[in-house]
Design a protein around this motif. Structure first.
Motif, mmCIF file in Angstrom:
data_model
loop_
_atom_site.group_PDB
_atom_site.id
_atom_site.type_symbol
_atom_site.label_atom_id
_atom_site.label_comp_id
_atom_site.label_asym_id
_atom_site.label_seq_id
_atom_site.Cartn_x
_atom_site.Cartn_y
_atom_site.Cartn_z
ATOM 1 N N ALA A 110 0.828 -1.207 0.000
ATOM 2 C CA ALA A 110 0.000 0.000 0.000
ATOM 3 C C ALA A 110 0.861 1.256 0.000
ATOM 4 O O ALA A 110 0.593 2.205 -0.743
ATOM 5 N N VAL A 111 1.885 1.273 0.831
ATOM 6 C CA VAL A 111 2.775 2.442 0.902
ATOM 7 C C VAL A 111 3.536 2.607 -0.407
ATOM 8 O O VAL A 111 3.673 3.713 -0.944
ATOM 9 N N TYR A 112 3.996 1.479 -0.938
ATOM 10 C CA TYR A 112 4.767 1.510 -2.182
ATOM 11 C C TYR A 112 3.916 1.980 -3.364
ATOM 12 O O TYR A 112 4.435 2.544 -4.330
ATOM 13 N N SER A 113 2.583 1.759 -3.276
ATOM 14 C CA SER A 113 1.705 2.116 -4.388
ATOM 15 C C SER A 113 1.422 3.613 -4.472
ATOM 16 O O SER A 113 0.923 4.100 -5.494
ATOM 17 N N ILE A 114 1.730 4.340 -3.396
ATOM 18 C CA ILE A 114 1.506 5.792 -3.421
ATOM 19 C C ILE A 114 2.548 6.443 -4.311
ATOM 20 O O ILE A 114 3.745 6.186 -4.179
ATOM 21 N N ASP A 115 2.085 7.265 -5.197
ATOM 22 C CA ASP A 115 2.982 7.905 -6.156
ATOM 23 C C ASP A 115 4.109 8.654 -5.447
ATOM 24 O O ASP A 115 3.876 9.351 -4.453
ATOM 25 N N SER A 116 5.312 8.496 -5.948
ATOM 26 C CA SER A 116 6.478 9.138 -5.334
ATOM 27 C C SER A 116 6.362 10.664 -5.335
ATOM 28 O O SER A 116 6.994 11.348 -4.526
#
Length: 216
Positions: A110-116
């Protein structure tokens, strides 16, 4: 008519199954509460830039996900017998460790899926890395965690059924004790399935309602 209903094998099994259901729900809720804390640490740990921390949580997740929960419960109960843990505590620990590993992957994904770009925007506003995670990334990531966390609740609830092997007085254990004494296997197991459905179906509907409200 009422006497016939009250003397039905389906109804007569209810007091015994109710005792087991309370244990099942207690183990699930306590274990999941601890598992969510552990999972949050594991998920964020896997995203850490420090190799030792990332490696530790990666090993934990892979070991737990790669072994069945029954083996984990047996190992805790018998392999660590010097700790003298009772069966209920063992069940809670097994659920916490097992759920923690899967929730860790849910958190990481979930955290990784948030756009940088969200992180970059937070840093450009003068927020520290921790503040950016807390105020910008985490709220958005949490919304995406809701559906898989709901699935994990159902999975953990059903996983408690294997703890009868270490004499946890859960729903399955109580059912076995009852039908071994009465030889009413079919009726008892029908009621066991109904008990599980009574919990899982409303939980699934409630989670879907939350998803719609939060536009997940």
């Amino acid at each position: 008519m009422i006497d016939a209903i009250m003397n039905s094998p389906y109804v007569k099994s209810l007091p015994f199954l109710w005792e087991g259901l309370q244990v099942t729900v207690a183990i699930t809720l306590i274990g999941l509460f601890l598992g969510m804390i552990l999972g949050a640490l594991a998920g964020l740990g896997k995203l850490s830039k420090i190799k030792v921390i990332r490696g530790f949580w990666t090993v934990y997740i892979e070991i737990i996900r790669g072994t069945p929960i029954m083996a984990q419960a047996l190992f805790i109960y018998f392999g660590l017998s010097e700790l003298q843990l009772n069966s209920f505590t063992t069940g809670v620990i097994a659920i916490a460790l097992n759920a923690g590993a899967y929730i860790g992957e849910i958190v990481r994904g979930a955290v990784y899926s948030i756009d940088s770009g969200q992180t970059e925007a937070g840093r450009s506003l003068g927020l520290t890395e921790r503040q950016t995670m807390r105020y910008i990334v985490w709220p958005q990531a949490f919304k995406r965690m809701i559906p898989p966390l709901g699935n994990q609740f159902v999975i953990s609830l059903k996983d408690t059924s294997v703890f009868s092997v270490i004499a946890v007085s859960d729903l399955i254990y109580q059912a076995r004790q009852y039908y071994n004494a009465t030889f009413e296997q079919f009726e008892t197991l029908v009621m066991v399935c109904l008990f599980y459905l009574i919990i899982t179906i409303p939980a699934a509907l409630y989670l879907r309602r939350i998803e719609r409200k939060m536009d997940v």
